[in-house]
Design an enzyme around this catalytic site. Structure first.
Site, mmCIF file in Angstrom:
data_model
loop_
_atom_site.group_PDB
_atom_site.id
_atom_site.type_symbol
_atom_site.label_atom_id
_atom_site.label_comp_id
_atom_site.label_asym_id
_atom_site.label_seq_id
_atom_site.Cartn_x
_atom_site.Cartn_y
_atom_site.Cartn_z
ATOM 1 C CB SER A 1 40.753 5.281 57.873
ATOM 2 O OG SER A 1 42.051 5.656 58.269
ATOM 3 C CB THR A 2 43.145 7.285 54.214
ATOM 4 O OG1 THR A 2 44.040 6.764 55.192
ATOM 5 C CG2 THR A 2 43.885 8.257 53.309
#
Length: 364
Positions: A178-179
Protein backbone atom coordinates in the site's frame (compact mmCIF):
# COMPACT_ATOMS: atom_id res chain seq x y z
CA UNK A 1 6.19 12.98 16.62
CA UNK A 2 5.36 15.60 19.27
CA UNK A 3 2.43 17.95 18.90
CA UNK A 4 0.04 18.27 15.97
CA UNK A 5 1.18 17.30 12.48
CA UNK A 6 2.09 20.40 10.50
CA UNK A 7 0.47 20.33 7.04
CA UNK A 8 0.94 22.69 4.10
CA UNK A 9 -1.48 22.64 1.14
CA UNK A 10 -0.33 23.44 -2.40
CA UNK A 11 -3.18 23.61 -4.91
CA UNK A 12 -4.18 26.19 -7.51
CA UNK A 13 -7.87 25.71 -6.67
CA UNK A 14 -9.09 28.17 -4.04
CA UNK A 15 -11.99 25.81 -3.25
CA UNK A 16 -9.62 22.90 -2.55
CA UNK A 17 -7.41 25.08 -0.35
CA UNK A 18 -10.39 26.39 1.60
CA UNK A 19 -12.11 23.01 2.12
CA UNK A 20 -8.91 21.17 3.03
CA UNK A 21 -7.86 23.90 5.45
CA UNK A 22 -11.22 23.78 7.25
CA UNK A 23 -11.44 19.99 7.27
CA UNK A 24 -7.89 19.29 8.42
CA UNK A 25 -7.92 22.15 10.89
CA UNK A 26 -10.88 20.58 12.69
CA UNK A 27 -8.71 17.64 13.77
CA UNK A 28 -6.71 18.37 16.97
CA UNK A 29 -3.89 16.16 15.70
CA UNK A 30 -3.30 18.35 12.65
CA UNK A 31 -2.12 21.94 12.32
CA UNK A 32 -2.53 23.58 8.90
CA UNK A 33 0.56 25.75 8.56
CA UNK A 34 -0.64 27.41 5.40
CA UNK A 35 -1.74 27.06 1.79
CA UNK A 36 -0.48 28.34 -1.54
CA UNK A 37 -1.68 28.30 -5.16
CA UNK A 38 1.69 27.16 -6.58
CA UNK A 39 5.03 25.68 -5.44
CA UNK A 40 7.01 28.91 -5.88
CA UNK A 41 4.80 30.76 -3.40
CA UNK A 42 4.67 27.69 -1.18
CA UNK A 43 8.45 27.50 -0.87
CA UNK A 44 8.60 31.11 0.25
CA UNK A 45 5.98 30.55 2.95
CA UNK A 46 7.29 27.18 4.16
CA UNK A 47 10.76 28.53 4.90
CA UNK A 48 9.30 30.23 7.98
CA UNK A 49 7.63 27.07 9.34
CA UNK A 50 8.51 23.82 7.56
CA UNK A 51 5.64 21.27 7.50
CA UNK A 52 5.68 17.61 8.45
CA UNK A 53 3.49 16.74 5.42
CA UNK A 54 2.73 18.54 2.16
CA UNK A 55 -0.56 17.99 0.31
CA UNK A 56 0.31 18.67 -3.32
CA UNK A 57 -1.59 19.07 -6.56
CA UNK A 58 0.20 18.10 -9.79
CA UNK A 59 -0.93 20.54 -12.47
CA UNK A 60 -0.26 24.11 -11.32
CA UNK A 61 1.03 27.41 -12.74
CA UNK A 62 4.66 28.60 -12.59
CA UNK A 63 5.98 25.19 -11.42
CA UNK A 64 4.25 21.83 -11.82
CA UNK A 65 4.00 19.46 -8.89
CA UNK A 66 6.46 16.91 -10.26
CA UNK A 67 9.24 19.46 -10.77
CA UNK A 68 8.61 20.78 -7.27
CA UNK A 69 8.60 17.27 -5.80
CA UNK A 70 11.92 16.36 -7.38
CA UNK A 71 13.45 19.59 -6.13
CA UNK A 72 12.04 18.93 -2.67
CA UNK A 73 13.39 15.36 -2.48
CA UNK A 74 16.86 16.52 -3.49
CA UNK A 75 17.06 19.47 -1.15
CA UNK A 76 14.80 18.71 1.83
CA UNK A 77 12.97 15.34 1.72
CA UNK A 78 9.48 15.74 3.17
CA UNK A 79 6.47 13.40 3.09
CA UNK A 80 4.17 14.44 0.24
CA UNK A 81 0.59 13.31 -0.40
CA UNK A 82 -0.60 13.89 -3.96
CA UNK A 83 -4.12 15.31 -4.29
CA UNK A 84 -4.90 14.86 -7.98
CA UNK A 85 -7.92 14.81 -10.27
CA UNK A 86 -9.06 11.28 -11.13
CA UNK A 87 -8.61 11.13 -14.92
CA UNK A 88 -6.96 8.74 -17.35
CA UNK A 89 -4.69 11.54 -18.55
CA UNK A 90 -3.77 12.59 -15.04
CA UNK A 91 -2.98 9.04 -13.91
CA UNK A 92 0.35 8.89 -15.73
CA UNK A 93 1.38 12.31 -14.42
CA UNK A 94 0.43 11.39 -10.88
CA UNK A 95 2.40 8.15 -11.12
CA UNK A 96 5.43 10.17 -12.15
CA UNK A 97 4.95 12.06 -8.90
CA UNK A 98 4.85 8.80 -6.94
CA UNK A 99 8.03 7.69 -8.72
CA UNK A 100 9.62 11.00 -7.72
CA UNK A 101 8.99 10.24 -4.05
CA UNK A 102 5.39 11.04 -3.11
CA UNK A 103 3.99 8.82 -0.36
CA UNK A 104 0.37 8.36 -1.44
CA UNK A 105 -2.49 9.52 -3.67
CA UNK A 106 -5.78 11.17 -2.79
CA UNK A 107 -8.05 11.52 -5.80
CA UNK A 108 -10.44 14.41 -6.34
CA UNK A 109 -13.22 14.59 -8.93
CA UNK A 110 -13.76 17.48 -11.32
CA UNK A 111 -17.29 18.00 -10.05
CA UNK A 112 -18.80 17.81 -6.58
CA UNK A 113 -15.40 18.64 -5.14
CA UNK A 114 -16.55 20.13 -1.85
CA UNK A 115 -18.84 17.19 -1.02
CA UNK A 116 -16.15 14.69 -2.06
CA UNK A 117 -13.46 16.23 0.13
CA UNK A 118 -15.78 16.47 3.12
CA UNK A 119 -17.00 12.86 2.70
CA UNK A 120 -13.46 11.55 2.28
CA UNK A 121 -12.07 13.52 5.19
CA UNK A 122 -11.34 10.60 7.50
CA UNK A 123 -9.44 8.74 4.82
CA UNK A 124 -7.39 11.83 4.01
CA UNK A 125 -6.58 12.31 7.69
CA UNK A 126 -5.43 8.69 7.96
CA UNK A 127 -3.21 9.11 4.92
CA UNK A 128 -1.69 12.34 6.26
CA UNK A 129 -1.01 10.80 9.67
CA UNK A 130 0.64 7.78 8.04
CA UNK A 131 2.66 10.07 5.77
CA UNK A 132 3.94 11.97 8.81
CA UNK A 133 5.53 8.71 9.99
CA UNK A 134 6.82 7.74 6.56
CA UNK A 135 10.52 7.17 5.89
CA UNK A 136 10.77 9.33 2.79
CA UNK A 137 14.55 9.40 2.50
CA UNK A 138 14.71 5.63 3.10
CA UNK A 139 12.33 4.99 0.22
CA UNK A 140 14.43 7.13 -2.08
CA UNK A 141 17.60 5.27 -1.14
CA UNK A 142 15.92 1.90 -1.64
CA UNK A 143 14.90 2.88 -5.15
CA UNK A 144 18.36 4.17 -5.92
CA UNK A 145 19.92 0.88 -4.80
CA UNK A 146 17.91 -1.19 -7.25
CA UNK A 147 19.95 -2.31 -10.28
CA UNK A 148 19.25 -0.63 -13.57
CA UNK A 149 16.50 -2.51 -15.43
CA UNK A 150 17.21 -4.07 -18.77
CA UNK A 151 16.27 -1.96 -21.80
CA UNK A 152 12.80 -2.62 -23.13
CA UNK A 153 14.12 -4.02 -26.42
CA UNK A 154 16.24 -6.55 -24.54
CA UNK A 155 13.22 -7.76 -22.58
CA UNK A 156 11.02 -8.06 -25.63
CA UNK A 157 13.57 -9.88 -27.77
CA UNK A 158 14.75 -12.34 -25.12
CA UNK A 159 13.86 -15.92 -26.12
CA UNK A 160 11.49 -17.91 -23.96
CA UNK A 161 13.16 -20.10 -21.36
CA UNK A 162 13.19 -23.85 -21.84
CA UNK A 163 13.33 -24.44 -18.10
CA UNK A 164 10.58 -26.15 -16.16
CA UNK A 165 9.26 -22.71 -15.26
CA UNK A 166 8.11 -22.11 -18.82
CA UNK A 167 6.06 -25.29 -18.90
CA UNK A 168 4.32 -25.17 -15.52
CA UNK A 169 2.00 -22.87 -13.66
CA UNK A 170 1.95 -24.83 -10.43
CA UNK A 171 3.51 -22.06 -8.34
CA UNK A 172 2.63 -18.44 -7.84
CA UNK A 173 4.00 -15.40 -5.99
CA UNK A 174 1.42 -13.12 -4.34
CA UNK A 175 2.43 -9.61 -3.28
CA UNK A 176 0.48 -7.05 -1.28
CA UNK A 177 1.42 -3.45 -0.60
CA UNK A 178 0.00 0.00 0.00
CA UNK A 179 1.56 3.33 1.06
CA UNK A 180 5.05 3.46 -0.40
CA UNK A 181 4.33 0.36 -2.43
CA UNK A 182 4.90 1.88 -5.85
CA UNK A 183 8.56 2.32 -4.94
CA UNK A 184 8.80 -1.09 -3.29
CA UNK A 185 7.28 -2.92 -6.24
CA UNK A 186 9.60 -1.15 -8.65
CA UNK A 187 12.63 -2.22 -6.59
CA UNK A 188 11.50 -5.86 -6.47
CA UNK A 189 10.09 -6.30 -9.96
CA UNK A 190 12.95 -4.63 -11.83
CA UNK A 191 15.20 -7.31 -10.38
CA UNK A 192 13.10 -10.14 -11.74
CA UNK A 193 14.34 -12.05 -14.83
CA UNK A 194 12.24 -12.38 -17.98
CA UNK A 195 11.17 -15.90 -16.94
CA UNK A 196 10.36 -15.09 -13.32
CA UNK A 197 7.62 -16.99 -11.49
CA UNK A 198 4.05 -15.93 -12.21
CA UNK A 199 3.27 -12.99 -9.91
CA UNK A 200 -0.05 -11.51 -8.76
CA UNK A 201 -0.08 -8.13 -7.02
CA UNK A 202 -2.49 -6.00 -5.04
CA UNK A 203 -1.33 -2.41 -4.65
CA UNK A 204 -3.85 -0.12 -2.96
CA UNK A 205 -4.49 2.39 -5.72
CA UNK A 206 -7.57 4.15 -7.12
CA UNK A 207 -9.38 3.13 -10.27
CA UNK A 208 -7.72 4.36 -13.50
CA UNK A 209 -4.29 4.59 -11.83
CA UNK A 210 -3.47 0.86 -11.83
CA UNK A 211 -3.42 0.59 -15.64
CA UNK A 212 -0.94 3.47 -15.90
CA UNK A 213 1.10 2.00 -13.03
CA UNK A 214 1.29 -1.39 -14.75
CA UNK A 215 2.32 0.26 -18.02
CA UNK A 216 5.07 2.16 -16.27
CA UNK A 217 6.43 -0.99 -14.59
CA UNK A 218 6.20 -2.83 -17.90
CA UNK A 219 8.49 -0.24 -19.47
CA UNK A 220 11.08 -0.81 -16.71
CA UNK A 221 10.98 -4.58 -16.16
CA UNK A 222 12.34 -7.53 -18.11
CA UNK A 223 9.21 -9.50 -17.27
CA UNK A 224 5.81 -8.44 -18.62
CA UNK A 225 3.61 -6.36 -16.32
CA UNK A 226 -0.04 -5.54 -17.01
CA UNK A 227 -3.32 -4.76 -15.30
CA UNK A 228 -5.23 -7.98 -14.70
CA UNK A 229 -8.39 -8.89 -16.61
CA UNK A 230 -10.85 -11.49 -15.37
CA UNK A 231 -9.73 -14.92 -16.55
CA UNK A 232 -6.08 -14.01 -17.17
CA UNK A 233 -3.79 -17.00 -16.81
CA UNK A 234 -0.91 -16.76 -14.33
CA UNK A 235 2.21 -17.50 -16.35
CA UNK A 236 5.98 -17.39 -15.83
CA UNK A 237 7.37 -14.03 -16.83
CA UNK A 238 4.04 -12.28 -16.23
CA UNK A 239 3.05 -9.91 -13.42
CA UNK A 240 -0.68 -9.18 -13.01
CA UNK A 241 -1.69 -6.04 -11.10
CA UNK A 242 -5.18 -5.97 -9.57
CA UNK A 243 -7.30 -3.18 -11.10
CA UNK A 244 -8.20 -0.28 -8.84
CA UNK A 245 -11.79 -0.51 -7.66
CA UNK A 246 -12.04 -4.30 -8.05
CA UNK A 247 -10.96 -7.35 -6.08
CA UNK A 248 -8.65 -10.00 -7.53
CA UNK A 249 -8.58 -13.66 -6.50
CA UNK A 250 -6.54 -16.66 -7.58
CA UNK A 251 -8.46 -19.55 -9.12
CA UNK A 252 -7.41 -22.99 -10.28
CA UNK A 253 -8.54 -24.57 -13.52
CA UNK A 254 -7.05 -28.03 -13.75
CA UNK A 255 -3.28 -27.57 -13.71
CA UNK A 256 -3.53 -23.86 -14.47
CA UNK A 257 -3.87 -20.81 -12.27
CA UNK A 258 -6.04 -17.94 -13.42
CA UNK A 259 -7.23 -14.75 -11.77
CA UNK A 260 -10.78 -13.71 -11.11
CA UNK A 261 -11.42 -9.96 -11.17
CA UNK A 262 -14.78 -8.74 -9.89
CA UNK A 263 -16.53 -5.96 -8.05
CA UNK A 264 -17.55 -6.31 -4.44
CA UNK A 265 -17.70 -4.41 -1.15
CA UNK A 266 -14.44 -3.03 0.27
CA UNK A 267 -12.53 -5.37 2.59
CA UNK A 268 -10.51 -3.70 5.34
CA UNK A 269 -11.65 -0.43 3.71
CA UNK A 270 -9.87 -1.37 0.47
CA UNK A 271 -10.82 -2.47 -3.02
CA UNK A 272 -8.71 -4.22 -4.18
CA UNK A 273 -7.87 -5.87 -0.88
CA UNK A 274 -4.68 -7.78 -0.14
CA UNK A 275 -6.56 -10.09 2.21
CA UNK A 276 -8.95 -11.10 -0.57
CA UNK A 277 -6.05 -12.09 -2.81
CA UNK A 278 -3.98 -13.80 -0.10
CA UNK A 279 -6.90 -15.85 1.23
CA UNK A 280 -7.68 -17.11 -2.25
CA UNK A 281 -4.02 -18.04 -2.80
CA UNK A 282 -4.01 -19.94 0.51
CA UNK A 283 -7.16 -21.76 -0.53
CA UNK A 284 -6.21 -22.85 -4.05
CA UNK A 285 -2.38 -22.88 -4.09
CA UNK A 286 -1.41 -23.79 -0.53
CA UNK A 287 2.25 -24.76 -0.25
CA UNK A 288 2.83 -24.05 -3.94
CA UNK A 289 2.75 -20.31 -3.27
CA UNK A 290 4.97 -17.60 -1.85
CA UNK A 291 3.40 -14.60 -0.11
CA UNK A 292 5.00 -11.19 0.37
CA UNK A 293 3.62 -8.25 2.33
CA UNK A 294 5.38 -4.91 2.01
CA UNK A 295 5.13 -1.30 3.11
CA UNK A 296 1.66 0.07 3.78
CA UNK A 297 -0.76 1.67 6.20
CA UNK A 298 -3.19 -0.44 8.22
CA UNK A 299 -3.51 -4.21 8.50
CA UNK A 300 -4.89 -5.35 5.13
CA UNK A 301 -3.17 -8.59 4.16
CA UNK A 302 -1.99 -9.59 7.63
CA UNK A 303 -4.67 -12.23 8.16
CA UNK A 304 -4.42 -13.38 4.55
CA UNK A 305 -0.67 -13.88 4.86
CA UNK A 306 -1.26 -15.88 8.03
CA UNK A 307 -3.73 -18.06 6.12
CA UNK A 308 -1.09 -18.60 3.45
CA UNK A 309 1.48 -19.65 6.04
CA UNK A 310 -0.98 -22.00 7.70
CA UNK A 311 -1.66 -23.53 4.28
CA UNK A 312 2.06 -24.29 3.89
CA UNK A 313 3.19 -21.31 1.81
CA UNK A 314 6.49 -19.56 2.41
CA UNK A 315 5.82 -16.00 3.58
CA UNK A 316 7.91 -12.83 3.72
CA UNK A 317 7.34 -9.46 5.40
CA UNK A 318 9.33 -6.33 4.66
CA UNK A 319 11.33 -5.07 7.64
CA UNK A 320 10.77 -1.82 9.53
CA UNK A 321 13.87 0.05 8.37
CA UNK A 322 13.17 -0.29 4.65
CA UNK A 323 9.40 0.28 4.87
CA UNK A 324 8.02 3.70 4.05
CA UNK A 325 5.14 2.92 6.44
CA UNK A 326 5.61 -0.08 8.72
CA UNK A 327 1.92 -0.84 9.20
CA UNK A 328 0.90 -3.86 7.12
CA UNK A 329 4.20 -5.75 7.59
CA UNK A 330 4.15 -5.01 11.33
CA UNK A 331 0.64 -6.40 11.72
CA UNK A 332 1.57 -9.53 9.76
CA UNK A 333 4.69 -10.09 11.85
CA UNK A 334 2.82 -9.64 15.13
CA UNK A 335 0.24 -12.23 14.05
CA UNK A 336 2.94 -14.78 13.24
CA UNK A 337 2.24 -14.65 9.52
CA UNK A 338 5.82 -14.12 8.30
CA UNK A 339 8.34 -16.92 7.97
CA UNK A 340 11.02 -14.36 7.02
CA UNK A 341 11.46 -10.64 7.73
CA UNK A 342 13.65 -9.05 5.07
CA UNK A 343 14.82 -5.63 3.91
CA UNK A 344 13.39 -4.48 0.61
CA UNK A 345 16.72 -4.96 -1.16
CA UNK A 346 16.73 -8.70 -0.30
CA UNK A 347 13.17 -9.64 -1.28
CA UNK A 348 13.72 -10.27 -5.00
CA UNK A 349 16.69 -12.56 -4.33
CA UNK A 350 14.64 -14.42 -1.70
CA UNK A 351 11.86 -15.01 -4.22
CA UNK A 352 14.21 -16.41 -6.84
CA UNK A 353 16.21 -18.47 -4.33
CA UNK A 354 13.01 -19.97 -2.93
CA UNK A 355 11.83 -21.14 -6.31
CA UNK A 356 15.25 -22.49 -7.21
CA UNK A 357 15.32 -24.55 -4.02
CA UNK A 358 11.89 -25.95 -4.83
CA UNK A 359 13.26 -27.45 -8.04
CA UNK A 360 10.30 -26.05 -10.00
CA UNK A 361 11.90 -22.87 -11.26
CA UNK A 362 15.20 -22.01 -12.85
CA UNK A 363 15.41 -18.29 -13.52
CA UNK A 364 18.02 -17.36 -16.08
Amino acid sequence: MRGPIGVFIVDDSAVVRQVLTQMLGADPGVRVIGAAPDPVFALQKMQQDWPDVIVLDVEMPRMDGITFLRKLMQERPTPVVICSTLTEKGADTTLQALAAGAVDIITKPKIGLRDFLQAGGQHLLQVIKAAARARVAGATRATAQAPAPAPVHARRSEPASTSAMSQTTDQVVAMGTSTGGTHALEVVLTRMPANCPGIVVVQHMPEKFTAAFAQRLNSLCRCEVREAVDGDRVLPGLVLIAPGGKHMQLRRSGAQYRVGVADGPPVNRHKPSVDVLFRSVARVAGADALGIIMTGMGDDGANGLLAMRQAGAHTIAQDRDSSVVFGMPKEAIERGAAVEILPLSAIADAVLAGFLKSGKAAPA
